[in-house]
Design an enzyme around this catalytic site. Structure first.
Site, PDB file in Angstrom:
ATOM      1  N   THR A  63       1.033  -0.888   0.201  1.00 13.88           N
ATOM      2  CA  THR A  63       0.425  -0.489   0.180  1.00 13.88           C
ATOM      3  C   THR A  63       0.798   1.218   0.158  1.00 13.88           C
ATOM      4  O   THR A  63       0.519   1.806  -1.072  1.00 13.88           O
ATOM      5  CB  THR A  63      -0.723  -0.173   1.232  1.00 13.88           C
ATOM      6  OG1 THR A  63      -1.314  -1.273   1.405  1.00 13.88           O
ATOM      7  CG2 THR A  63      -1.505   1.676   1.625  1.00 13.88           C
ATOM      8  N   CYS A 118      -5.853 -12.822   4.177  1.00 14.69           N
ATOM      9  CA  CYS A 118      -8.117 -13.078   4.667  1.00 14.69           C
ATOM     10  C   CYS A 118      -7.892 -14.249   4.042  1.00 14.69           C
ATOM     11  O   CYS A 118      -9.481 -15.101   4.669  1.00 14.69           O
ATOM     12  CB  CYS A 118      -8.162 -11.657   4.803  1.00 14.69           C
ATOM     13  SG  CYS A 118      -7.151 -10.540   5.482  1.00 14.69           S
ATOM     14  N   ILE A 142      13.477   6.827   9.251  1.00 12.05           N
ATOM     15  CA  ILE A 142      12.649   5.577   9.593  1.00 12.05           C
ATOM     16  C   ILE A 142      11.636   5.620   9.858  1.00 12.05           C
ATOM     17  O   ILE A 142      10.633   6.168  10.302  1.00 12.05           O
ATOM     18  CB  ILE A 142      13.885   4.640  10.109  1.00 12.05           C
ATOM     19  CG1 ILE A 142      15.164   4.694   9.648  1.00 12.05           C
ATOM     20  CG2 ILE A 142      13.420   3.108  10.262  1.00 12.05           C
ATOM     21  CD1 ILE A 142      16.086   3.609  10.416  1.00 12.05           C
ATOM     22  N   GLY A 147       2.460  -1.156  10.560  1.00 11.52           N
ATOM     23  CA  GLY A 147       1.389  -2.770  10.409  1.00 11.52           C
ATOM     24  C   GLY A 147       1.371  -2.875  11.590  1.00 11.52           C
ATOM     25  O   GLY A 147       2.049  -3.017  12.705  1.00 11.52           O
TER      26      GLY A 147
HETATM   27  P1  FAD Z   1       2.220  -8.628   6.486  1.00 10.39           P
HETATM   28  O1  FAD Z   1       0.773  -7.663   5.282  1.00 10.39           O
HETATM   29  O2  FAD Z   1       2.748 -10.151   7.059  1.00 10.39           O
HETATM   30  O3  FAD Z   1       3.117  -8.490   5.242  1.00 10.39           O
HETATM   31  C1  FAD Z   1       4.267  -8.604   5.720  1.00 10.39           C
HETATM   32  C2  FAD Z   1       6.271  -9.124   4.992  1.00 10.39           C
HETATM   33  O4  FAD Z   1       6.769  -8.644   5.105  1.00 10.39           O
HETATM   34  C3  FAD Z   1       6.025 -10.862   4.830  1.00 10.39           C
HETATM   35  O5  FAD Z   1       5.254 -10.675   3.034  1.00 10.39           O
HETATM   36  C4  FAD Z   1       7.354 -10.973   5.192  1.00 10.39           C
HETATM   37  O6  FAD Z   1       7.566 -12.507   4.284  1.00 10.39           O
HETATM   38  C5  FAD Z   1       8.074  -9.834   4.671  1.00 10.39           C
HETATM   39  N1  FAD Z   1       9.194  -9.537   6.058  1.00 10.39           N
HETATM   40  C6  FAD Z   1       9.399  -9.504   6.829  1.00 10.39           C
HETATM   41  N2  FAD Z   1      10.277  -9.833   7.344  1.00 10.39           N
HETATM   42  C7  FAD Z   1      11.153  -9.093   6.327  1.00 10.39           C
HETATM   43  C8  FAD Z   1      13.014  -8.562   5.792  1.00 10.39           C
HETATM   44  N3  FAD Z   1      13.129  -8.692   6.729  1.00 10.39           N
HETATM   45  N4  FAD Z   1      12.939  -8.648   4.748  1.00 10.39           N
HETATM   46  C9  FAD Z   1      12.365  -8.307   3.650  1.00 10.39           C
HETATM   47  N5  FAD Z   1      10.237  -8.773   3.681  1.00 10.39           N
HETATM   48  C10 FAD Z   1      10.700  -9.381   4.703  1.00 10.39           C
HETATM   49  N6  FAD Z   1      -7.129  -9.114   8.769  1.00 10.39           N
HETATM   50  C11 FAD Z   1      -7.992  -8.384   8.347  1.00 10.39           C
HETATM   51  O7  FAD Z   1      -8.425  -7.538   9.268  1.00 10.39           O
HETATM   52  N7  FAD Z   1      -9.345  -9.250   7.694  1.00 10.39           N
HETATM   53  C12 FAD Z   1      -9.260 -10.319   8.219  1.00 10.39           C
HETATM   54  O8  FAD Z   1     -10.506 -11.129   8.230  1.00 10.39           O
HETATM   55  C13 FAD Z   1      -7.658 -11.055   8.481  1.00 10.39           C
HETATM   56  N8  FAD Z   1      -7.710 -12.555   7.954  1.00 10.39           N
HETATM   57  C14 FAD Z   1      -6.539 -12.486   8.229  1.00 10.39           C
HETATM   58  C15 FAD Z   1      -6.192 -14.145   7.711  1.00 10.39           C
HETATM   59  C16 FAD Z   1      -5.034 -14.887   8.331  1.00 10.39           C
HETATM   60  C17 FAD Z   1      -5.096 -16.724   7.399  1.00 10.39           C
HETATM   61  C18 FAD Z   1      -3.731 -13.981   7.908  1.00 10.39           C
HETATM   62  C19 FAD Z   1      -1.878 -14.983   8.685  1.00 10.39           C
HETATM   63  C20 FAD Z   1      -3.795 -12.537   8.926  1.00 10.39           C
HETATM   64  C21 FAD Z   1      -5.252 -12.166   9.157  1.00 10.39           C
HETATM   65  N9  FAD Z   1      -5.452 -10.671   9.176  1.00 10.39           N
HETATM   66  C22 FAD Z   1      -6.631 -10.457   8.719  1.00 10.39           C
HETATM   67  C23 FAD Z   1      -4.566  -9.370   9.239  1.00 10.39           C
HETATM   68  C24 FAD Z   1      -3.324  -9.184   8.340  1.00 10.39           C
HETATM   69  O9  FAD Z   1      -3.345  -9.855   6.942  1.00 10.39           O
HETATM   70  C25 FAD Z   1      -2.336  -8.510   8.939  1.00 10.39           C
HETATM   71  O10 FAD Z   1      -2.783  -7.787   9.762  1.00 10.39           O
HETATM   72  C26 FAD Z   1      -1.818  -7.759   7.278  1.00 10.39           C
HETATM   73  O11 FAD Z   1      -1.560  -8.199   6.694  1.00 10.39           O
HETATM   74  C27 FAD Z   1      -1.027  -7.251   8.066  1.00 10.39           C
HETATM   75  O12 FAD Z   1      -0.131  -6.542   7.104  1.00 10.39           O
HETATM   76  P2  FAD Z   1       2.073  -5.375   7.470  1.00 10.39           P
HETATM   77  O13 FAD Z   1       1.554  -5.315   6.191  1.00 10.39           O
HETATM   78  O14 FAD Z   1       1.814  -5.901   8.699  1.00 10.39           O
HETATM   79  O15 FAD Z   1       2.297  -7.505   7.325  1.00 10.39           O
END
Ligand code: FAD
Length: 451
Positions: free
Chosen positions: A14, A42, A284, A288
């Protein structure tokens, strides 16, 4: 500007798209250590349950597609393994070849997410049919297990969102499912009496629900789950869904400030801080599941690992980097999930949270039809409203029902966000025709009862 982003899914992707929309000139590099970016976390349980039949539908954006559409430099299989704050560089490791290189930055956004908690339960390491679910690779493993080995009995450990969604999807595949939850109820965002409706729904669908008990150890390569009570459960497969922990290794190694449960602490505009001095590091940012957020209700620090906050923070951090102001209102934790034929939705704090914080509250319940009773197929929605007895401001709401359940919570969440009171709930002029609601919507009724 040169902007690096760590993590290519909800928050990271995003932020990348918004950054590009705000500037054609910036150099934007997105690092993802796994194969896929911007996939539908999700949707994963529903692909396992065969509700979503086409795997490619989970992949919302591909590396090639998103790179082209937004003119981004997207590098998958690329793990950021270290951050040099002083030099404004990161060290990147190609997870296929093991090669490393450095990349400089003007701004760095961390969106590494949260990982499933997998404590060192005795017997876990020896098991080959115990799974956690976070990403597409995990999903492929579970999907292969259920299609190739046709398990008869599954144990799901943990009655949170992911646990409950897995229970339903495995059950719908015809598998006998036992759910083990350490607390005396599933779905912590609900108060106890509201969760009872979910327990009933689980029982009605043949799920063996065991509350107030946890896993002590596994035997027979994971085929026997031994609970703390001594009860033994046979399991062809086990899903461990006991919660998530922030992915904070990079932040920890870089000496960033972390909260009590290891979340990255940020300013209102998502800048991180030095762990020792608390000094704000201006270039920095973190967003999430990995970060601490401010609770909308009382301003306390909390963590809300949901997709809305990650997406919102991704957009607003990009705005901030481009000098566009925004107001961080904190997070309400508005959520919804489906449990067989029921829907539950919540927003704000529940009674358990308010009691733990020692905050005053008043609570009321209502049971209303989702639409006019004389129109066919009206179903009941159990609603609960929690408000401040002095200011009458809405502090939280919960609903369990069928059609139209989450709509009521979304309306209340909106009222709450605008600082609304029970009188505002009365005054919400909501759409009505017999197939959809009543001339007095359940949301209005909550306001009337509370008066
Ligand atoms: P993520 O989307 O997890 O992305 C983080 C990414 O960073 C990962 O792909 C990881 O591999 C990468 N990464 C980590 N460290 C490094 C590094 N050092 N170098 C490079 N890459 C790295 N939320 C809802 O609101 N409704 C729902 O119905 C819902 N259902 C869900 C179902 C499941 C099975 C799961 C697992 C989650 C669900 N969630 C839901 C939660 C939602 O997916 C998360 O809140 C959201 O994806 C968080 O976004 P993020 O960017 O913080 O992390």
């Amino acid at each position: 500007k040169k902007i690096l982003i760590v993590g290519g899914v909800a928050g990271g992707a995003t932020a990348a798209a918004r950054l590009r929309r705000l500037s054609e000139e910036d150099e934007i590099i997105l690092f993802e250590r796994d194969e896929y970016i911007s996939f539908a976390n999700c949707g994963l349980p529903y692909y396992i349950g065969d509700v979503i039949k086409d795997r490619s539908k989970l992949l919302v954006q591909t590396v090639a597609g998103m790179s082209k559409r937004f003119n981004l430099d997207i590098r998958n299989f690329s793990e950021v393994v270290a951050v040099d704050r002083a030099g404004s560089t990161v060290k990147v490791k190609n997870t296929k070849t093991g090669e490393t290189y450095t990349e400089t930055f003007d701004h760095l956004i961390l969106s590494p997410g949260a990982k499933p908690i997998a404590p060192p339960i005795p017997g876990l390491a020896e098991a080959d049919s115990i799974f956690t679910l976070r990403n597409v690779a995990d999903t492929d493993k579970i999907k292969a297990e259920v299609t190739e080995r046709s398990p008869k009995r599954a144990v799901v450990v943990g009655g949170g969102f992911i646990g409950i969604e897995m229970v339903e999807n495995l059950r719908d595949l015809g598998i006998n499912v036992t759910l083990v939850e350490k607390l005396n109820q599933v779905l912590k965002p609900l108060d106890y009496e509201m969760a009872q409706i979910i327990h009933q729904e689980l029982n009605a669908h043949g799920v063996n629900v065991i509350l107030g008990d946890g896993v002590d150890h596994f035997e027979d390569a994971g085929k026997k789950v031994v609970l703390e009570s001594g009860m033994k459960l046979d399991a062809d497969m086990v899903i461990l869904a006991i919660g998530v922990a922030p992915e904070n290794k990079l932040a920890k190694d870089a000496g960033l400030k972390l909260g009590p449960r290891g979340h990255i602490v940020t300013t209102e505009t998502y800048e991180v801080m030095d762990g020792a001095s608390g000094e704000v590091i201006k270039n920095i940012y973190a967003i999430g599941d990995a970060i601490e957020v401010r609770d909308f209700v009382d301003g306390s620090q909390t963590a809300v690992p949901l997709a809305w906050p990650a997406n919102r923070q991704g957009r607003t951090v990009a705005d901030h980097i481009n000098g566009i102001p925004f107001k961080n209102h904190g997070i309400q934790g508005t959520s919804v999930a489906k449990v067989f034929n029921k829907v539950f939705a919540t927003t704000g704090n529940n009674v358990g949270q308010l009691r733990a914080k020692g905050l005053p509250f008043q609570q009321i319940h209502a049971h209303r039809g989702n639409h006019a009773g004389y129109y066919p197929e009206s179903t009941n929605i159990a609603l609960k409203l929690i408000y401040d007895p002095k200011t009458l401001k809405v502090l939280g709401a919960q609903a369990v029902g069928q059609e139209g359940t989450e709509k009521r919570i979304d309306v209340i969440a909106s009222v709450m966000k605008m600082g609304g009171t029970i009188y505002d709930l009365q005054d919400m002029e909501l759409s009505y025709a017999p197939p959809f609601s009543a001339a007095k919507d359940p949301v209005n009724i909550l306001g009337y009862i509370a008066q």
